[in-house]
Scaffold this motif. Structure first.
Motif, short mmCIF file in Angstrom:
data_model
loop_
_atom_site.label_atom_id
_atom_site.label_comp_id
_atom_site.label_asym_id
_atom_site.label_seq_id
_atom_site.Cartn_x
_atom_site.Cartn_y
_atom_site.Cartn_z
N LEU A 80 0.87 -1.18 0.00
CA LEU A 80 0.00 0.00 0.00
C LEU A 80 0.90 1.21 0.00
N GLY A 81 0.72 2.09 -0.97
CA GLY A 81 1.55 3.30 -1.06
C GLY A 81 2.53 3.25 -2.20
N PHE A 82 3.20 2.12 -2.39
CA PHE A 82 4.11 1.95 -3.51
C PHE A 82 3.33 1.50 -4.76
N PRO A 83 3.88 1.70 -5.97
CA PRO A 83 3.18 1.27 -7.18
C PRO A 83 2.93 -0.25 -7.20
N GLU A 84 1.76 -0.66 -7.69
CA GLU A 84 1.43 -2.08 -7.76
C GLU A 84 2.34 -2.83 -8.73
N SER A 85 2.99 -2.10 -9.65
CA SER A 85 3.91 -2.75 -10.59
C SER A 85 5.11 -3.38 -9.88
N VAL A 125 13.72 3.02 11.81
CA VAL A 125 14.61 4.09 11.33
C VAL A 125 13.88 5.39 11.62
N ILE A 126 14.54 6.25 12.40
CA ILE A 126 13.93 7.53 12.74
C ILE A 126 14.07 8.51 11.59
N ASP A 127 15.25 8.53 10.96
CA ASP A 127 15.48 9.42 9.82
C ASP A 127 16.45 8.72 8.87
N PHE A 128 15.99 8.39 7.67
CA PHE A 128 16.82 7.67 6.71
C PHE A 128 18.06 8.47 6.30
N LYS A 129 17.96 9.80 6.36
CA LYS A 129 19.10 10.62 5.96
C LYS A 129 20.29 10.43 6.91
N GLU A 130 20.00 10.01 8.13
CA GLU A 130 21.05 9.83 9.13
C GLU A 130 21.40 8.35 9.33
N GLU A 131 20.79 7.44 8.53
CA GLU A 131 20.98 6.00 8.71
C GLU A 131 22.35 5.56 8.20
N SER A 132 23.08 4.76 9.01
CA SER A 132 24.41 4.28 8.62
C SER A 132 24.59 2.78 8.83
N ARG A 133 23.58 2.10 9.35
CA ARG A 133 23.71 0.66 9.64
C ARG A 133 23.64 -0.20 8.39
N PHE A 134 23.03 0.32 7.32
CA PHE A 134 22.84 -0.47 6.10
C PHE A 134 22.65 0.48 4.92
N GLU A 135 22.68 -0.09 3.74
CA GLU A 135 22.48 0.69 2.52
C GLU A 135 20.99 0.98 2.34
N VAL A 136 20.65 2.25 2.12
CA VAL A 136 19.25 2.65 1.98
C VAL A 136 18.86 2.57 0.50
N PRO A 137 17.79 1.82 0.13
CA PRO A 137 17.36 1.74 -1.27
C PRO A 137 16.97 3.11 -1.81
N PRO A 138 17.30 3.43 -3.04
CA PRO A 138 16.97 4.75 -3.60
C PRO A 138 15.48 5.07 -3.58
N VAL A 139 14.61 4.04 -3.67
CA VAL A 139 13.18 4.29 -3.73
C VAL A 139 12.69 5.01 -2.47
N PHE A 171 14.12 7.55 -0.83
CA PHE A 171 14.23 9.02 -1.01
C PHE A 171 13.34 9.49 -2.17
N GLU A 172 13.16 8.62 -3.18
CA GLU A 172 12.29 9.01 -4.30
C GLU A 172 10.86 9.23 -3.84
N ARG A 173 10.41 8.50 -2.81
CA ARG A 173 9.03 8.61 -2.32
C ARG A 173 8.91 9.58 -1.15
N GLY A 174 10.00 10.26 -0.77
CA GLY A 174 9.96 11.24 0.31
C GLY A 174 9.74 10.63 1.67
N HIS A 190 6.28 2.57 6.39
CA HIS A 190 7.03 3.82 6.22
C HIS A 190 6.12 5.02 6.49
N THR A 191 6.73 6.12 6.96
CA THR A 191 6.01 7.39 7.13
C THR A 191 6.82 8.50 6.47
N LYS A 192 6.10 9.48 5.96
CA LYS A 192 6.78 10.62 5.34
C LYS A 192 7.29 11.60 6.41
N LYS A 193 6.52 11.71 7.51
CA LYS A 193 6.96 12.59 8.60
C LYS A 193 7.87 11.81 9.54
#
Length: 618
Positions: A92-97, A123-137, A139-142, A164-167
């Motif tokens: 729910l939220g991501f494209p069905e494709s 994850v409180i803030d993905f911009k500050e996450e360092s434990r693992f690689e964050v998938p590009p999708v 940040f693309e979805r905000g 996931h949450t945007k806020k």
């Protein structure tokens, strides 16, 4: 100052009390919220457990997670069979494709992190996450924050539930535990739904298999009671279902059928394997014959498969009757044929007088042929005897000349030494000639039995016999790979190719390195040529037939030594093997001698069996 201090103390006490009251209210609200979430999870668990369709189950899980934890995105991801990837099954939220197409490799993102950790995390803030690689999708979805939990059934992990949450959002410890509980309930429900789906599929396949069988199928207990049955459009029932369901075999079937059936049922349970037997039953239209197979499926139940064999047995009986009628007709026709044969015999007797003259002529011809054969055999025996008897004095001549040269050479003058050498060489040439004559005579007189012979092995053996001459001349002998198998005998084939290769090496110019090629050529489906090609002196066309005659030589013995019998042996051997020999040559450039054989074909052994009988000389 005392008053001011007292007032300040009172102010602090009031502030502390107000803060405690505020914290208590917040804690009570959070507790109430968590209790409500827990109640909702319990209700969701009931709904998930009652859902049997995996796709519907994925969607219900996502809706519960989104609504209970106030998420903008919720996703169910399951591990692949090799457990190296997570695949989105619903979102729910991501494209069905992205469903069933988007994969995350183990070691990437929060989902695989909690998978390896074995418990929920955030994850409180993905911009500050360092434990693992964050998938590009992300940040693309905000997206800013996330919560995830492994979907576990005891120690087994089947996937990940992630939201996931945007806020920016901080999930409490209690929320993480509740999210883990929802993921575990969903995992159990999904596993049950998948198992039910597989079970339903297996049942459908089993039902289709049973429906496709033309047999009557009965389910029996250990005592021989009919529990249920599957009808058949090809095999009729002996009695109506209501007359045998729930009853024992002995009360339904005649004793001559029920007793063997109970015995077969008992044996099937004891042996744990299928027992087959035949029986017959009277039906209103006719007597019917059946084949039964009893197979135990549990310790207390068995399945009996019953097939109507009446039509097959009756067809067999009709076939036997047809065979009887056919034999009678054959006897009648044989009697008529004998009468016709008697008539033909009478006609034959009338023709006997005409044939007597021809028989007499044939008798004389046969007598002449027999005498010729005997003469040839006597001549061959004479040659063999004479050749054999001549070797004794020749060996004496050769031995004495060798003794003169080795023991008395100092007592002989040069002319005496030359005479002794000539005697030795002449005796050796004469001995070689006699050996060739013996070989020729042996081929002519011997009886042979053709058998499969691998030409490649014969060529290899011939080259080994001639290894001294090949080394002395520095000859190069090339042999084609995969030479065929032919009908021949080992001894004659070896003599043929030894003589041909020896000649190919021998008859070359003194300044030329002998080059010999051995290969095969198909003449037809039944015959093959084995060719021996050289770069020798060649043979003029007018002498190509002459060279195959015994004692024929085209060159002096001083130039090219030999007995003049080798090619005669090749020709006679080829004819003995029901083959032929020939030559193609260009003077000064070389010659190609070839021998034709019958091919050996394993699948044609029956056709060649008559060729394997002894063959006498021709």
């Amino acid at each position: 100052k005392i008053v001011l201090s007292t007032l300040w103390l009172l102010f602090l006490l009031v502030s502390i009390r107000d803060r405690e009251i505020s914290d208590h209210i917040k804690t009570k609200k959070a507790l109430s919220k968590n209790i409500n979430i827990l109640k909702s999870i319990i209700d969701a668990s009931k709904q998930l457990t009652s859902t049997r369709n995996p796709e519907v189950l994925y969607r219900k899980t996502l809706v519960f997670a989104r609504d209970l934890f106030q998420l903008d995105f919720s996703t169910v991801m399951l591990l692949t069979e090799d457990r190296k990837h997570l695949v989105i099954k619903d979102t729910l939220g991501f494209p069905e494709s992205m469903i069933n197409t988007f994969r995350i490799v183990i070691g990437q993102g929060l989902s695989t992190y909690v998978l390896e950790k074995g418990s929920a995390d955030q994850v409180i803030d993905f911009k500050e996450e360092s434990r693992f690689e964050v998938p590009p999708v992300v940040f693309e979805r905000g997206i800013t924050s996330a919560i995830a939990a492994p979907m576990m059934i005891e120690e087994e992990t089947i996937g990940v539930l992630i939201g996931h949450t945007k806020k920016k959002r901080i999930f409490s410890k209690e929320e993480l535990e509740l999210f883990q509980a929802l993921a575990n309930h969903a995992a159990l429900a999904i596993k049950n739904a998948q198992s039910m789906k597989e079970l339903k599929k297996e049942r459908a396949q089993l039902k289709a298999l049973f429906d496709a069988l033309p047999d009557l199928i009965f389910r029996l207990d250990r005592e021989g009671t009919f529990l249920s049955y599957k009808p058949s459009h090809e095999t009729p029932l002996y009695v109506r279902p209501e007359d045998f369901i729930g009853k024992r075999i002995t009360s339904v079937l005649p004793e001559e059928v029920s007793q063997p059936t109970l015995k077969a049922l008992e044996n099937a349970f004891e042996m744990g394997s299928m027992i087959a037997f035949n029986y017959s039953l009277p039906f209103p239209d006719r007597k019917r014959y059946f084949e039964a197979r009893i197979v135990p499926v549990t310790d207390e139940e068995a399945v009996a498969l019953v097939r109507d064999m009446t039509d097959w047995i009756e067809s067999q009986n009709r076939l036997k009757q047809y065979q009887t009628d056919l034999e009678r007709m054959v006897e009648e026709k044989t009697s008529q044929l004998k009468e016709r044969i008697h008539e033909v015999e009478l006609l034959n007797r009338a023709m006997m007088n005409i044939l007597e003259d021809l028989q007499e002529a044939n008798r004389k011809l046969s007598l002449t042929s027999q005498r010729l054969k005997e003469s040839n055999e006597e001549l061959g025996a004479f040659v063999y005897s004479v050749s054999h008897d001549l070797r004794a004095p020749l060996r004496a001549m050769q031995g004495f000349s060798e003794a003169l040269l080795e023991d008395h050479s100092e007592q002989l003058d040069p002319q005496g030494l030359e005479y002794a050498r000539r005697i030795r060489d002449a005796a050796k040439r004469m001995d070689n000639l006699i050996l060739d004559l013996l070989s020729y005579s042996r081929i002519t007189r011997s009886e042979i039995r053709l058998q499969p012979v691998k030409v490649g092995e014969i060529i290899k053996e011939a080259i080994e016999h001639l290894s001294g001459a090949i080394k002395e001349k520095g000859a190069v002998v090339k042999v084609q790979e995969g030479l065929p198998t032919v009908w021949a005998t080992h001894g004659i084939a070896l003599q043929i190719f030894t003589n041909l290769i020896d000649n190919a090496i021998k008859f070359t110019r003194p300044d030329t390195t002998p080059e010999v090629s051995i290969f095969s050529e198909d003449v037809s489906e039944e015959r093959v040529r084995i060719c021996v090609k050289d770069n020798g002196i060649g043979i003029p066309s007018e002498h190509r037939r002459r060279i195959f005659r015994i004692f024929e030589r085209l060159h002096g013995i001083e130039t090219y030594p030999g007995t003049g019998v080798g090619l005669a042996i090749v020709k006679k051997g080829a004819e003995k093997l029901e083959g032929s020999v020939g030559v193609e040559s260009t003077p000064g450039k070389g010659s190609t001698f070839f021998v034709e054989f019958r091919k050996y074909k394993p699948e044609g052994a029956g056709d060649a069996s008559k060729k394997a009988n002894p063959v006498s000389g021709r």
